[in-house]
Motif scaffolding. Structure first.
Motif, mmCIF file in Angstrom:
data_model
loop_
_atom_site.group_PDB
_atom_site.id
_atom_site.type_symbol
_atom_site.label_atom_id
_atom_site.label_comp_id
_atom_site.label_asym_id
_atom_site.label_seq_id
_atom_site.Cartn_x
_atom_site.Cartn_y
_atom_site.Cartn_z
ATOM 1 N N ASN A 1 -1.361 27.893 22.755
ATOM 2 C CA ASN A 1 -0.219 27.340 22.038
ATOM 3 C C ASN A 1 0.106 25.974 22.658
ATOM 4 O OD1 ASN A 1 2.357 26.694 21.064
ATOM 5 N ND2 ASN A 1 2.908 28.850 20.841
ATOM 6 N N TYR A 2 -0.525 24.928 22.129
ATOM 7 C CA TYR A 2 -0.346 23.586 22.675
ATOM 8 C C TYR A 2 1.078 23.073 22.444
ATOM 9 C CZ TYR A 2 -5.298 23.225 23.660
ATOM 10 O OH TYR A 2 -6.549 23.422 24.179
ATOM 11 N N HIS A 3 1.708 23.503 21.367
ATOM 12 C CA HIS A 3 3.093 23.095 21.119
ATOM 13 C C HIS A 3 4.006 23.611 22.241
ATOM 14 C CE1 HIS A 3 6.716 22.000 18.975
ATOM 15 N NE2 HIS A 3 7.161 23.235 19.127
ATOM 16 N N THR B 1 3.290 21.724 25.455
ATOM 17 C CA THR B 1 3.890 20.389 25.371
ATOM 18 C C THR B 1 5.381 20.460 25.688
ATOM 19 O OG1 THR B 1 2.276 19.618 23.753
ATOM 20 C CG2 THR B 1 4.397 18.449 23.811
ATOM 21 N N ARG B 2 6.064 21.410 25.100
ATOM 22 C CA ARG B 2 7.505 21.554 25.340
ATOM 23 C C ARG B 2 7.802 21.862 26.802
ATOM 24 N NH1 ARG B 2 11.462 22.763 22.390
ATOM 25 N NH2 ARG B 2 11.750 24.936 23.035
#
Length: 127
Positions: free
Chosen positions: A102-104, A107-108
């Motif tokens: 889960n790259y999102h 990132t967060r």
């Protein structure tokens, strides 16, 4: 064990399965290429630092790798990590090599730590 020279050396030493090594190295390179962080091998694991302060570390195992963003970020993102179906402890969460990353979420987490620790002068957060 000896000195670990760089990310490729880490991958060769700790991740025997070539497909798993590729997943791990691709993830580390994604962080290197998308965030203004320095990669250092400390405590036998790749760590990403901002101005000398810890932001995130990865650690490889046989069937998964661990993501360690420090306890404060783990607490903040606990529900999102659960929704992503990653196993977690108070200090880290685990992503199986076969699972989608889960790259999102990553990132967060990285952006959260970078913002929260901007101007911070110590390596670890004080508890």
């Amino acid at each position: 064990m000896g000195y670990i020279k760089d990310l490729e050396d880490y991958g060769q030493r700790f991740i025997k399965e070539e497909s798993n090594r590729k997943v791990f190295l691709d993830l580390c390179n994604w962080v290197k290429n998308n965030f203004n962080l320095n990669l250092e091998i400390k405590y036998n694991q790749p760590m990403f630092l901002m101005d000398g302060t810890f932001i995130l570390a990865f650690s490889a195992s046989k069937n998964h790798f661990s993501v360690a963003p420090e306890v404060k970020a783990m607490e903040y993102f606990k529900d999102e990590i659960s929704l992503a179906k990653y196993e977690q402890t108070t200090h880290l969460f685990r992503i199986k090599y076969k699972d989608e990353i889960n790259y999102h979420l990553l990132t967060r987490i990285i952006e959260y730590n970078m913002k929260d620790k901007k101007g911070y002068t110590k390596f670890w957060r004080e508890t």
